[in-house]
Write a protein that holds these residues in place. Structure first.
Motif, PDB file in Angstrom:
ATOM      1  N   VAL A  92      58.489  71.680  66.161  1.00 47.52           N
ATOM      2  CA  VAL A  92      59.847  72.228  66.327  1.00 47.52           C
ATOM      3  C   VAL A  92      60.533  72.301  64.976  1.00 47.52           C
ATOM      4  CG1 VAL A  92      62.130  71.822  67.313  1.00 47.52           C
ATOM      5  CG2 VAL A  92      60.090  71.460  68.722  1.00 47.52           C
ATOM      6  N   ARG A  93      60.456  71.215  64.217  1.00 43.73           N
ATOM      7  CA  ARG A  93      61.136  71.170  62.926  1.00 43.73           C
ATOM      8  C   ARG A  93      60.569  72.202  61.950  1.00 43.73           C
ATOM      9  NH1 ARG A  93      59.716  66.482  61.801  1.00 43.73           N
ATOM     10  NH2 ARG A  93      58.067  66.909  60.288  1.00 43.73           N
ATOM     11  N   THR A  94      59.233  72.232  61.823  1.00 48.91           N
ATOM     12  CA  THR A  94      58.637  73.113  60.820  1.00 48.91           C
ATOM     13  C   THR A  94      58.798  74.584  61.194  1.00 48.91           C
ATOM     14  OG1 THR A  94      56.455  72.871  61.881  1.00 48.91           O
ATOM     15  CG2 THR A  94      56.973  71.397  60.055  1.00 48.91           C
ATOM     16  N   MET A  95      58.685  74.912  62.475  1.00 45.87           N
ATOM     17  CA  MET A  95      58.828  76.317  62.853  1.00 45.87           C
ATOM     18  C   MET A  95      60.270  76.772  62.757  1.00 45.87           C
ATOM     19  SD  MET A  95      57.483  78.347  66.211  1.00 45.87           S
ATOM     20  CE  MET A  95      58.237  79.921  66.646  1.00 45.87           C
ATOM     21  N   ALA A  96      61.221  75.919  63.152  1.00 44.13           N
ATOM     22  CA  ALA A  96      62.637  76.291  63.034  1.00 44.13           C
ATOM     23  C   ALA A  96      62.997  76.535  61.570  1.00 44.13           C
ATOM     24  CB  ALA A  96      63.520  75.202  63.640  1.00 44.13           C
ATOM     25  N   ARG A  97      62.536  75.660  60.697  1.00 38.81           N
ATOM     26  CA  ARG A  97      62.788  75.843  59.261  1.00 38.81           C
ATOM     27  C   ARG A  97      62.054  77.078  58.737  1.00 38.81           C
ATOM     28  NH1 ARG A  97      64.523  71.196  56.295  1.00 38.81           N
ATOM     29  NH2 ARG A  97      63.073  71.647  54.600  1.00 38.81           N
ATOM     30  N   SER A 132      62.496  75.803  54.116  1.00 37.24           N
ATOM     31  CA  SER A 132      61.210  75.176  53.832  1.00 37.24           C
ATOM     32  C   SER A 132      60.680  75.658  52.489  1.00 37.24           C
ATOM     33  CB  SER A 132      60.213  75.527  54.949  1.00 37.24           C
ATOM     34  OG  SER A 132      58.929  75.068  54.637  1.00 37.24           O
ATOM     35  N   ARG A 133      60.616  74.751  51.512  1.00 38.79           N
ATOM     36  CA  ARG A 133      60.208  75.148  50.170  1.00 38.79           C
ATOM     37  C   ARG A 133      58.719  75.506  50.102  1.00 38.79           C
ATOM     38  NH1 ARG A 133      62.358  74.480  45.144  1.00 38.79           N
ATOM     39  NH2 ARG A 133      64.016  73.094  45.842  1.00 38.79           N
ATOM     40  N   ASP A 134      57.848  74.800  50.849  1.00 40.27           N
ATOM     41  CA  ASP A 134      56.422  75.111  50.757  1.00 40.27           C
ATOM     42  C   ASP A 134      56.115  76.502  51.301  1.00 40.27           C
ATOM     43  OD1 ASP A 134      55.406  74.235  53.817  1.00 40.27           O
ATOM     44  OD2 ASP A 134      57.112  73.108  53.051  1.00 40.27           O
ATOM     45  N   PHE A 135      56.855  76.947  52.315  1.00 41.89           N
ATOM     46  CA  PHE A 135      56.710  78.316  52.809  1.00 41.89           C
ATOM     47  C   PHE A 135      57.332  79.299  51.817  1.00 41.89           C
ATOM     48  CE2 PHE A 135      58.371  81.436  56.282  1.00 41.89           C
ATOM     49  CZ  PHE A 135      57.439  82.392  55.891  1.00 41.89           C
ATOM     50  N   ALA A 136      58.458  78.929  51.250  1.00 38.92           N
ATOM     51  CA  ALA A 136      59.189  79.840  50.366  1.00 38.92           C
ATOM     52  C   ALA A 136      58.522  80.024  49.013  1.00 38.92           C
ATOM     53  CB  ALA A 136      60.612  79.332  50.166  1.00 38.92           C
ATOM     54  N   GLU A 157      64.048  80.177  59.714  1.00 35.72           N
ATOM     55  CA  GLU A 157      65.208  80.310  58.834  1.00 35.72           C
ATOM     56  C   GLU A 157      64.794  80.792  57.443  1.00 35.72           C
ATOM     57  OE1 GLU A 157      68.300  80.123  59.468  1.00 35.72           O
ATOM     58  OE2 GLU A 157      68.321  79.258  61.473  1.00 35.72           O
ATOM     59  N   THR A 158      63.653  80.279  56.964  1.00 31.23           N
ATOM     60  CA  THR A 158      63.162  80.687  55.647  1.00 31.23           C
ATOM     61  C   THR A 158      62.763  82.157  55.644  1.00 31.23           C
ATOM     62  OG1 THR A 158      62.360  78.433  55.260  1.00 31.23           O
ATOM     63  CG2 THR A 158      61.473  80.164  53.842  1.00 31.23           C
ATOM     64  N   LEU A 159      62.101  82.592  56.721  1.00 30.08           N
ATOM     65  CA  LEU A 159      61.699  83.992  56.809  1.00 30.08           C
ATOM     66  C   LEU A 159      62.926  84.899  56.860  1.00 30.08           C
ATOM     67  CD1 LEU A 159      59.394  86.011  57.035  1.00 30.08           C
ATOM     68  CD2 LEU A 159      59.465  85.716  59.524  1.00 30.08           C
ATOM     69  N   TRP A 160      63.952  84.505  57.601  1.00 31.22           N
ATOM     70  CA  TRP A 160      65.175  85.303  57.663  1.00 31.22           C
ATOM     71  C   TRP A 160      65.847  85.357  56.291  1.00 31.22           C
ATOM     72  CZ3 TRP A 160      67.386  88.964  60.202  1.00 31.22           C
ATOM     73  CH2 TRP A 160      68.769  89.205  60.049  1.00 31.22           C
ATOM     74  N   TYR A 161      65.863  84.238  55.611  1.00 32.24           N
ATOM     75  CA  TYR A 161      66.466  84.175  54.272  1.00 32.24           C
ATOM     76  C   TYR A 161      65.734  85.117  53.309  1.00 32.24           C
ATOM     77  CZ  TYR A 161      68.093  82.016  49.881  1.00 32.24           C
ATOM     78  OH  TYR A 161      68.641  81.780  48.643  1.00 32.24           O
ATOM     79  N   SER A 162      64.421  85.212  53.482  1.00 33.23           N
ATOM     80  CA  SER A 162      63.590  86.045  52.595  1.00 33.23           C
ATOM     81  C   SER A 162      63.101  87.301  53.311  1.00 33.23           C
ATOM     82  CB  SER A 162      62.393  85.235  52.086  1.00 33.23           C
ATOM     83  OG  SER A 162      62.788  84.066  51.432  1.00 33.23           O
ATOM     84  N   ARG A 163      63.870  87.806  54.264  1.00 34.12           N
ATOM     85  CA  ARG A 163      63.429  88.933  55.089  1.00 34.12           C
ATOM     86  C   ARG A 163      63.115  90.192  54.289  1.00 34.12           C
ATOM     87  NH1 ARG A 163      68.638  87.676  55.674  1.00 34.12           N
ATOM     88  NH2 ARG A 163      70.292  89.255  55.440  1.00 34.12           N
ATOM     89  N   ALA A 164      63.665  90.317  53.089  1.00 33.48           N
ATOM     90  CA  ALA A 164      63.342  91.473  52.256  1.00 33.48           C
ATOM     91  C   ALA A 164      61.854  91.531  51.932  1.00 33.48           C
ATOM     92  CB  ALA A 164      64.151  91.434  50.964  1.00 33.48           C
ATOM     93  N   LYS A 214      52.737  85.074  59.949  1.00 39.07           N
ATOM     94  CA  LYS A 214      53.869  84.245  60.371  1.00 39.07           C
ATOM     95  C   LYS A 214      54.600  84.820  61.579  1.00 39.07           C
ATOM     96  CE  LYS A 214      53.499  81.103  57.117  1.00 39.07           C
ATOM     97  NZ  LYS A 214      53.189  79.694  57.439  1.00 39.07           N
ATOM     98  N   LEU A 215      55.195  85.998  61.426  1.00 42.81           N
ATOM     99  CA  LEU A 215      56.073  86.524  62.468  1.00 42.81           C
ATOM    100  C   LEU A 215      55.338  86.760  63.782  1.00 42.81           C
ATOM    101  CD1 LEU A 215      58.876  87.439  63.234  1.00 42.81           C
ATOM    102  CD2 LEU A 215      58.330  89.724  62.335  1.00 42.81           C
ATOM    103  N   CYS A 216      54.163  87.387  63.731  1.00 32.79           N
ATOM    104  CA  CYS A 216      53.449  87.671  64.980  1.00 32.79           C
ATOM    105  C   CYS A 216      53.054  86.387  65.705  1.00 32.79           C
ATOM    106  CB  CYS A 216      52.223  88.532  64.698  1.00 32.79           C
ATOM    107  SG  CYS A 216      52.614  90.249  64.306  1.00 32.79           S
TER     108      CYS A 216
END
Length: 399
Positions: free
Chosen positions: A262-267, A222-226, A270-277, A295-297
């Protein structure tokens, strides 16, 4: 066994209480110690910008959307509009081409690839210092663009996000719960802005400095989150701009809202995992705390709810309060399912129960997809009402 049951029950309560009550309260306390930032002055010359509009099979709404973009209060010679059609199979491309004489450009994807891939393909066509991203089914009031761009007068700002206002035809409204949540989310973003930076932008209406765009960003994310995450990596902050109003028609049914969540949260997962640092507080400080809290909580609540039901079931035989809580949970769930299946507009109480049940089931569904490693680059746009009632739009501007 009792201790395990109590832990299972406490987890979603703690996650919900902190994410939706504790975190905003902490933001408010911390923000109270900081003076409100001054509104940036208008630039001597408005910067050149590009407006990117991904679309898929939007023949019903694309003409009105383009017309609204052309009416935005911004110098016409300083803005460029690019519509990227994700291999639309209806008249979308034909309609967009009819605006060529008015400076609207069309980029057609050779095959359907998804919203993020379409945005990636648009990058070579973009010019100017700032790129504005928007959506085919929303409306931006004419006065909203300049405040968004004006935010970049602050050299520390890398991303500016509009303020979503959920609107709809009150006679046909089928998803009342969405409006309250959107308003709550915008207030949280305003507090985060006071403290430095938001952790996610509005996918409907946000802007980013062009040099911060990653043209090869993974299509399933998700680019808007990223975008705020990437801006923070490069030392910029992201802000929510209250004056940059974006009118977002509510989904016409809970089923449509369920699919969107479902779509936005799944993406998002994935975005949070990609940017987990970015969750490393030793490197990113308060931003990492806000990212985990906002986000995570929140996303942990639906994941932990099934465990709470198990915990209540374990305690119920020996605990009247646990049995009562389990019964209340069952009643609310049943009312939610009943409201979800209601033909037409359900009564408000049923609508709220249905929204709560749908939101949590969608969250659990999203977790399952994410944990399975399912990728969702292809998006089915949420089909929203075509018209936004003028009185409602006027009220949104006053809000």
């Amino acid at each position: 066994m009792t201790a395990l049951a109590l832990v299972l029950i406490a987890l979603p309560l703690a996650a919900f209480g902190y994410a939706y009550v504790g975190y905003p309260l902490l933001l408010r306390i911390l923000a109270a110690r900081r003076p409100a930032a001054a509104t940036p002055p208008e630039p001597a010359e408005w910067p050149a910008i590009s407006i990117a509009l991904p679309a898929y099979n939007e023949e019903r709404s694309i003409a009105a959307t383009i017309e609204s973009l052309l009416r935005l209060d911004y110098p016409a010679d300083r803005r460029r509009i690019v519509v990227v059609s994700d291999a639309s199979t209806d008249r979308t491309d034909e309609i967009v081409r009819s605006f060529a004489a008015r400076g609207v450009e069309l980029l057609r994807m050779p095959a359907r690839s998804g919203k993020t891939a379409a945005e990636n393909a648009t990058v070579p066509l973009l010019h100017g210092e700032i790129v504005v991203n928007t959506d085919a089914t929303i409306r931006i009031p004419p006065h909203s663009l300049k405040p968004l761009i004006r935010a970049f007068q602050d050299p520390t700002v890398g991303v500016a996000s509009g303020r979503d206002v959920s609107v709809g035809n009150l006679d046909e409204e089928a998803n009342a719960g969405e409006a309250g949540y959107v308003g709550y989310e915008m207030k949280v973003r305003a507090l985060e802005t006071r403290l430095g930076s938001i952790v996610g932008a509005s996918g409907c209406f946000y802007a980013i400095r062009r040099h911060l765009i990653d043209a090869e960003y993974p299509a399933a994310l998700s680019r808007d989150f990223a975008s705020p995450l990437r801006a923070r990596q490069f030392g910029f902050r992201s802000v929510s701009v209250d004056e940059a109003v974006c009118l977002v028609p509510r989904a016409t049914s809970l089923r449509a809202e369920y699919r969107r969540k479902v779509r936005t949260m799944a993406r998002g997962l994935e975005t949070l995992w990609y940017s987990r640092a970015m969750l490393n507080p030793w490197r990113y400080g308060g931003f990492a705390w806000m990212l985990a809290s906002h986000k995570l909580c929140r996303w942990l609540v639906p994941l932990t709810l099934p465990g709470a039901v198990v915990g209540l079931a374990l305690l119920s035989p020996a605990s009247a309060p646990a049995a009562a809580a389990l019964l209340a949970f069952a009643v609310v769930s049943a009312l939610g399912v009943f409201g979800f299946a209601w033909p037409g507009q359900p009564p408000r109480a049923l609508a709220l129960c249905a929204f709560a049940v749908a939101a949590n089931l969608a969250g659990l569904h999203a977790w399952i997809k994410a944990l399975r490693g399912e990728r969702n680059p292809i998006w089915e746009p949420t089909r929203r009402p075509l018209e936004v009632a003028a009185p409602v739009a006027a009220e949104a501007r006053r809000d």
